[in-house]
Design an enzyme around this catalytic site. Structure first.
Site, PDB file in Angstrom:
ATOM      1  N   THR A 188       7.296   3.527 -11.745  1.00 46.43           N
ATOM      2  CA  THR A 188       7.247   3.184 -10.321  1.00 46.43           C
ATOM      3  C   THR A 188       8.610   2.561  -9.992  1.00 46.43           C
ATOM      4  OG1 THR A 188       6.474   0.911 -10.597  1.00 46.43           O
ATOM      5  CG2 THR A 188       4.764   2.591 -10.408  1.00 46.43           C
ATOM      6  N   ASP A 247       6.654  -8.153   6.376  1.00 49.51           N
ATOM      7  CA  ASP A 247       6.655  -9.009   5.196  1.00 49.51           C
ATOM      8  C   ASP A 247       5.267  -9.635   4.979  1.00 49.51           C
ATOM      9  OD1 ASP A 247       7.139 -10.744   3.179  1.00 49.51           O
ATOM     10  OD2 ASP A 247       8.516 -12.033   4.301  1.00 49.51           O
ATOM     11  N   TYR A 277       0.816   1.704  -7.541  1.00 47.84           N
ATOM     12  CA  TYR A 277      -0.611   1.428  -7.701  1.00 47.84           C
ATOM     13  C   TYR A 277      -1.322   1.137  -6.375  1.00 47.84           C
ATOM     14  CZ  TYR A 277      -0.703   1.591 -12.757  1.00 47.84           C
ATOM     15  OH  TYR A 277      -0.675   2.028 -14.055  1.00 47.84           O
ATOM     16  N   THR A 287       3.414   2.621  -2.115  1.00 46.76           N
ATOM     17  CA  THR A 287       3.900   3.326  -3.312  1.00 46.76           C
ATOM     18  C   THR A 287       3.071   2.856  -4.519  1.00 46.76           C
ATOM     19  OG1 THR A 287       5.565   1.601  -3.676  1.00 46.76           O
ATOM     20  CG2 THR A 287       6.320   3.551  -2.522  1.00 46.76           C
ATOM     21  N   PHE A 290       6.125  -2.930   3.104  1.00 54.19           N
ATOM     22  CA  PHE A 290       7.456  -3.261   3.592  1.00 54.19           C
ATOM     23  C   PHE A 290       8.335  -2.033   3.443  1.00 54.19           C
ATOM     24  CE2 PHE A 290      10.778  -6.898   3.298  1.00 54.19           C
ATOM     25  CZ  PHE A 290      10.715  -7.071   4.658  1.00 54.19           C
ATOM     26  N   ALA A 334       0.786  -1.243   0.000  1.00 54.59           N
ATOM     27  CA  ALA A 334       0.000   0.000   0.000  1.00 54.59           C
ATOM     28  C   ALA A 334       0.815   1.287   0.000  1.00 54.59           C
ATOM     29  CB  ALA A 334      -0.901   0.002   1.242  1.00 54.59           C
ATOM     30  N   LEU A 379       3.671   2.527 -16.067  1.00 50.44           N
ATOM     31  CA  LEU A 379       3.945   3.797 -15.404  1.00 50.44           C
ATOM     32  C   LEU A 379       5.265   3.754 -14.670  1.00 50.44           C
ATOM     33  CD1 LEU A 379       0.537   4.686 -13.770  1.00 50.44           C
ATOM     34  CD2 LEU A 379       1.725   5.942 -15.538  1.00 50.44           C
ATOM     35  N   TYR A 406       8.563  -9.356 -21.140  1.00 49.83           N
ATOM     36  CA  TYR A 406       7.512  -9.210 -20.128  1.00 49.83           C
ATOM     37  C   TYR A 406       6.422 -10.273 -20.302  1.00 49.83           C
ATOM     38  CZ  TYR A 406       4.875  -7.206 -16.395  1.00 49.83           C
ATOM     39  OH  TYR A 406       4.234  -7.073 -15.200  1.00 49.83           O
TER      40      TYR A 406
HETATM   41  P1  NAD Z   1       5.716  -0.500  -6.325  1.00 45.61           P
HETATM   42  O1  NAD Z   1       7.125  -0.954  -6.260  1.00 45.61           O
HETATM   43  O2  NAD Z   1       5.470   0.970  -6.467  1.00 45.61           O
HETATM   44  O3  NAD Z   1       4.903  -0.978  -5.010  1.00 45.61           O
HETATM   45  C1  NAD Z   1       5.095  -2.219  -4.442  1.00 45.61           C
HETATM   46  C2  NAD Z   1       4.480  -2.253  -3.057  1.00 45.61           C
HETATM   47  O4  NAD Z   1       4.700  -3.579  -2.527  1.00 45.61           O
HETATM   48  C3  NAD Z   1       5.090  -1.290  -2.027  1.00 45.61           C
HETATM   49  O5  NAD Z   1       4.069  -0.770  -1.205  1.00 45.61           O
HETATM   50  C4  NAD Z   1       5.999  -2.191  -1.179  1.00 45.61           C
HETATM   51  O6  NAD Z   1       6.174  -1.747   0.150  1.00 45.61           O
HETATM   52  C5  NAD Z   1       5.177  -3.465  -1.204  1.00 45.61           C
HETATM   53  N1  NAD Z   1       5.958  -4.660  -0.878  1.00 45.61           N
HETATM   54  C6  NAD Z   1       7.028  -5.183  -1.519  1.00 45.61           C
HETATM   55  N2  NAD Z   1       7.444  -6.319  -0.897  1.00 45.61           N
HETATM   56  C7  NAD Z   1       6.610  -6.496   0.156  1.00 45.61           C
HETATM   57  C8  NAD Z   1       6.525  -7.477   1.178  1.00 45.61           C
HETATM   58  N3  NAD Z   1       7.358  -8.515   1.250  1.00 45.61           N
HETATM   59  N4  NAD Z   1       5.567  -7.316   2.127  1.00 45.61           N
HETATM   60  C9  NAD Z   1       4.700  -6.259   2.096  1.00 45.61           C
HETATM   61  N5  NAD Z   1       4.714  -5.336   1.122  1.00 45.61           N
HETATM   62  C10 NAD Z   1       5.668  -5.446   0.177  1.00 45.61           C
HETATM   63  O7  NAD Z   1       5.035  -1.347  -7.483  1.00 45.61           O
HETATM   64  P2  NAD Z   1       3.900  -1.067  -8.571  1.00 45.61           P
HETATM   65  O8  NAD Z   1       4.554  -0.754  -9.856  1.00 45.61           O
HETATM   66  O9  NAD Z   1       2.844  -0.175  -8.029  1.00 45.61           O
HETATM   67  O10 NAD Z   1       3.337  -2.550  -8.730  1.00 45.61           O
HETATM   68  C11 NAD Z   1       2.203  -3.031  -8.038  1.00 45.61           C
HETATM   69  C12 NAD Z   1       1.499  -4.044  -8.928  1.00 45.61           C
HETATM   70  O11 NAD Z   1       1.066  -3.396 -10.135  1.00 45.61           O
HETATM   71  C13 NAD Z   1       2.400  -5.216  -9.367  1.00 45.61           C
HETATM   72  O12 NAD Z   1       1.625  -6.389  -9.418  1.00 45.61           O
HETATM   73  C14 NAD Z   1       2.804  -4.808 -10.782  1.00 45.61           C
HETATM   74  O13 NAD Z   1       3.147  -5.905 -11.598  1.00 45.61           O
HETATM   75  C15 NAD Z   1       1.510  -4.144 -11.247  1.00 45.61           C
HETATM   76  N6  NAD Z   1       1.652  -3.259 -12.424  1.00 45.61           N
HETATM   77  C16 NAD Z   1       2.609  -2.293 -12.490  1.00 45.61           C
HETATM   78  C17 NAD Z   1       2.718  -1.521 -13.646  1.00 45.61           C
HETATM   79  C18 NAD Z   1       3.776  -0.448 -13.785  1.00 45.61           C
HETATM   80  O14 NAD Z   1       4.040  -0.003 -14.893  1.00 45.61           O
HETATM   81  N7  NAD Z   1       4.356   0.014 -12.702  1.00 45.61           N
HETATM   82  C19 NAD Z   1       1.818  -1.685 -14.708  1.00 45.61           C
HETATM   83  C20 NAD Z   1       0.817  -2.646 -14.581  1.00 45.61           C
HETATM   84  C21 NAD Z   1       0.741  -3.429 -13.429  1.00 45.61           C
END
Ligand code: NAD
Length: 396
Positions: free
Chosen positions: A274, A110, A52, A50, A73, A48, A272, A234
């Site tokens: 991230t 975790d 999405y 960062t 985390f 939650a 996006l 991918y």
């Molecule tokens: P992000 O790196 O911004 O966020 C990841 C989140 O996961 C963070 O809040 C982090 O603290 C948490 N996290 C990581 N390991 C953890 C653990 N062991 N325990 C608890 N929390 C943990 O990532 P994002 O890009 O927002 O990706 C989120 C989802 O969206 C993923 O499934 C990704 O594949 C998907 N997605 C991303 C994109 C993109 O372009 N960024 C596009 C489509 C889908």
């Protein structure tokens, strides 16, 4: 302390508390300027802090007025080290949510472990009662299996054949060719172990068994498909196979939840900037070209716009959420439009180090990357002393 960005490859090892707070505030203001959503009341977001997941939490809280529990985390500041961006984001979110009269709680640890699941369930039981939306948005390089103790490491590699394509160093603007050797069977297995659906299914099972998942609850996890250019690394690669597993898991969860009127979805989101996507070869250059085209067409969205549209138009927009033939919500619809993809392909063919800033929005990419860590944000004085020691109000 005075906090400046310190980068190591695609990671920034410092974060700015005031810049992160400002970025969160902007997302909240965006949502507050949109029509309210008649959506969920009590929401659990796993991942939650960062990207999405954070945007989902903000939409749930500020468009739908929901109480939220965020699991993530992140690290607090220690000595000369700042906290991580997700820590500062969550502190800012919690302050704003509580000031707006919503309940919000954080569990830091975790999400893959039994301990954090049990702690979250206890918290829901004592403070909220039950959850009617579970968002699964974890992106991680590793997972330790809670039953076997095996630690899986995920890789982003093609399958079967070596893959080569253009990539960019987004700090220097140098466009080079990335060549990635195919994954081994074991690397594929481990990637599915981290980014596949097993942990999501465990969460749903445990929430249900503990009686803290409301009848009729919805759950959603996020995926990506993207264009032909990135397919080998991918969609058709290790991470794509893990996403196939996530999709199959969604079908199983849906069958289970539908017995009480519940639903499970995969939402395919847009590419996006991230912390996770910046680590994938080729993708940052593709995103830079995509941003150029989508901004010119007035179609550009960030995480918050995507998540508002997901909640407003799809998840809670009508009695029947529109899905594709594989039961996926397609909020990547604008990215995948034929006219957008045709223009991106044309740019892609011509991109070189010499023209990358002209043909793509690499400068926009670079700036957004630093904004993820609270830097390059208007209105923040980066020469001034900042207090790195920030408390998260409702940390359990
Ligand atoms: P992000 O790196 O911004 O966020 C990841 C989140 O996961 C963070 O809040 C982090 O603290 C948490 N996290 C990581 N390991 C953890 C653990 N062991 N325990 C608890 N929390 C943990 O990532 P994002 O890009 O927002 O990706 C989120 C989802 O969206 C993923 O499934 C990704 O594949 C998907 N997605 C991303 C994109 C993109 O372009 N960024 C596009 C489509 C889908």
């Amino acid at each position: 302390m005075i906090i400046q960005p310190k980068t190591r490859g695609f990671i920034c090892t410092t974060a700015h508390p005031d810049g992160c707070a400002r970025q969160v505030q902007r997302q909240i203001e965006y949502v507050q300027a949109q029509p309210a959503i008649h959506g969920p009341r009590n929401v659990l977001v796993i991942g939650a802090s960062t990207g999405y997941g954070l945007a989902s939490r903000i939409v749930a809280s500020f468009a739908s007025g929901a109480n939220t529990v965020g699991v993530y985390f992140d690290k607090a500041a220690e000595g000369a080290r700042t906290a991580s961006a997700g820590w500062y984001n969550s502190a800012a979110f919690e302050q704003a949510a509580q000031a707006a009269g919503r309940k919000s709680y954080s569990i830091v640890g975790d999400a893959f472990s039994d301990e954090i699941k049990a702690k979250t369930i206890d918290l829901i039981r004592t403070e909220i009662g039950s959850i009617d939306l579970v968002v699964y948005s974890v992106a991680s390089p590793r997972r330790t299996h809670p039953k076997t103790g095996e630690t899986f490491a995920s890789v982003i590699k093609p399958l079967g054949e070596t893959y080569s394509n253009k990539t960019v160093n987004f700090h220097s603007g140098e466009v080079t060719t990335a060549t990635i050797e195919p994954a081994t069977e074991d690397e594929l297995r481990q990637t599915i172990g981290v980014m596949g659906g097993e942990d999501w299914a465990m969460w749903i099972d445990e929430l249900q068994q503990a009686g803290v998942l409301a009848d009729g609850a919805t759950t959603v996890a996020y995926s990506y498909i993207g264009p032909e250019i990135t397919h080998a690394v991918y969609k058709e690669g290790t991470i794509g196979r893990a996403k196939d597993d996530l999709e199959a898991t969604s079908q199983r969860i849906n069958e289970k939840l539908s017995a009480t009127g519940g639903r499970s979805f995969i939402s395919v989101n847009k590419a996006l900037v991230t912390q996770s996507s910046s680590a994938i070869p080729v993708v940052p250059l593709y995103i830079s070209a995509l941003y150029k085209v989508m901004k010119e067409k007035g179609l550009h969205e960030g995480c918050i716009e995507q998540m508002y549209r997901l909640f407003n138009e799809r998840l809670y927009g009508s009695a029947h959420t529109a899905v594709d033939d594989r039961r996926r919500i397609r909020i990547d619809d604008w990215e995948m439009r034929d006219d957008v993809q045709a223009e991106v392909s044309q740019l892609w063919a011509d991109l070189t180090t010499e023209n990358v800033y002209e043909l793509s929005d690499l400068e926009g990419y670079r700036r957004e990357f630093f904004q993820l860590f609270g830097f390059e944000t208007d209105g923040i004085n980066y020469e001034a002393e900042a207090n790195a020691d920030v408390d998260i109000p409702n940390l359990r």
